[in-house]
Write a protein that holds these residues in place. Structure first.
Motif, PDB file in Angstrom:
ATOM      1  N   PHE A  29       0.825  -1.197   0.000  1.00 26.24           N
ATOM      2  CA  PHE A  29       0.000   0.000   0.000  1.00 26.24           C
ATOM      3  C   PHE A  29       0.867   1.258   0.000  1.00 26.24           C
ATOM      4  N   GLY A  30       1.956   1.232   0.764  1.00 24.33           N
ATOM      5  CA  GLY A  30       2.884   2.351   0.771  1.00 24.33           C
ATOM      6  C   GLY A  30       3.534   2.577  -0.580  1.00 24.33           C
ATOM      7  N   LEU A  31       3.874   1.499  -1.282  1.00 22.76           N
ATOM      8  CA  LEU A  31       4.438   1.620  -2.625  1.00 22.76           C
ATOM      9  C   LEU A  31       3.466   2.330  -3.566  1.00 22.76           C
ATOM     10  N   VAL A  32       2.205   1.946  -3.495  1.00 27.10           N
ATOM     11  CA  VAL A  32       1.188   2.569  -4.352  1.00 27.10           C
ATOM     12  C   VAL A  32       1.025   4.047  -4.003  1.00 27.10           C
ATOM     13  N   LEU A  33       1.020   4.360  -2.704  1.00 28.81           N
ATOM     14  CA  LEU A  33       0.889   5.761  -2.296  1.00 28.81           C
ATOM     15  C   LEU A  33       2.079   6.590  -2.763  1.00 28.81           C
ATOM     16  N   ASP A  34       3.268   5.994  -2.806  1.00 23.80           N
ATOM     17  CA  ASP A  34       4.435   6.712  -3.324  1.00 23.80           C
ATOM     18  C   ASP A  34       4.193   7.196  -4.748  1.00 23.80           C
TER      19      ASP A  34
END
Length: 323
Positions: free
Chosen positions: A93-98
């Motif tokens: 999820f953090g990767l996508v938010l990046d």
């Protein structure tokens, strides 16, 4: 004591679990440095100031250090497999938010989330590796995990520079998605659950005070030069928060029987020596890794992809000197 759900124990399953755990260690490390060479593209897109660039790295590392310290408690209370899969899901999820960030604040917050999720991955992966490996091969497996971690840090700028130059900076985060999918599916199907029979209380006061001290010091060092150090009210506030946090943490450790920092561990000379070496390694490697790419790109005018390639021999040369 802990309870473990029985597994098949097949050699093929153990090899798949070991491969997934080593990939997780590599993925956790590579995401520390993968934005390094891509910083000019990220800065241009997000209008990121120079003093905010450091937070791309420090936010990830600081958040990882905080959550890494509570990994044992989380795994004991909720189960090793559940915590591992949750960390992978949050990391994804953090990767996508990046990639979806449109401002520097959004990007740094996404990196904090990504770093917090990466904290449990490395210690749990190493614990899993040692569990599925015979004791005679523990030293070799520990060496393999160290190599994967170093390989991730050293190849991150090269991968990030090449991808950002030809496919846009968002692609440097998409490259981790296949790895997270493979790790998640492998652990979901092959890894047995393990949790403590009786959950131990955790020293959240010690963790909170230590985190406040560390974050305050980090912000003071990151923003001090731009704000003319103690001529700024913000720097004074961060300095006070840091001193107060470390003071309360020190008093808590010295006056409480059960606390966040297990001082008995430091009676082991091997642990003390390895801690000092790890501190020296990180103190030299990570800051210079963060500063090398801006120097090559802004002062020496190297292109982004070439900058990434040039950071690889520096890291390996440094490793050879230490070894």
């Amino acid at each position: 004591m802990s309870t473990t759900v029985p597994s098949t124990g097949a050699a093929g399953d153990h090899r798949a679990i070991s491969a997934a755990a080593l990939i997780a260690i590599y993925m956790q490390a590579v995401n520390i440095s993968i934005p390094n060479a891509a910083l000019p593209h990220i800065q241009a897109t997000l209008s990121m100031a120079n003093d905010e660039v450091g937070w791309v790295f420090s936010s990830y590392i600081a958040a990882s250090a905080v959550t890494m310290s509570i990994t044992q408690w989380l795994a004991g209370r909720y189960g090793r497999k559940a915590v591992y899969q949750a960390a992978l899901a949050i990391f994804t999820f953090g990767l996508v938010l990046d990639t979806l960030a449109t401002t520097s604040i959004q990007f740094v917050l996404a990196r904090i989330l990504q770093g917090a999720a990466s904290g449990p991955l490395a210690p749990l992966s190493l614990a899993i590796l040692l569990e599925v490996t015979p004791p005679a091969r523990h030293a070799r497996m520990s060496l393999a995990s160290t190599v994967c971690s170093l390989l991730g840090i050293s190849t991150g700028p090269a991968i990030g520079g090449w991808l950002s130059e030809y496919y846009g900076w968002a692609s440097i985060f998409y490259v981790s998605l296949p790895m997270t999918a493979f790790i998640f599916m492998t652990m979901a199907s092959l890894l047995s659950e393990k949790r403590a029979e009786r959950s131990q209380p955790f020293d959240f006061f010690g963790l909170t005070t230590f985190s406040v001290g560390m974050i305050g010091l980090q912000m003071l060092l990151d923003r001090g030069e731009r704000l003319e150090w103690f001529a700024s009210t913000e720097i004074w506030a961060e300095a006070v928060a840091s001193v107060l946090g470390f003071y309360l943490f020190s008093v808590h450790v010295l006056t409480t029987r059960e606390h966040f920092l297990r001082t008995a561990l430091f009676r082991d000379r091997n642990l003390v020596l390895s801690t000092v070496i790890s501190f020296a390694l990180g103190f030299v490697l990570l800051p210079t890794l963060a500063l090398t790419s801006p120097m090559l790109e802004e002062l020496l005018n190297y292109p982004v992809d070439t900058t990434g390639y040039m950071t690889i021999p520096r890291v390996w040369r440094w490793w050879e000197r230490w070894c």
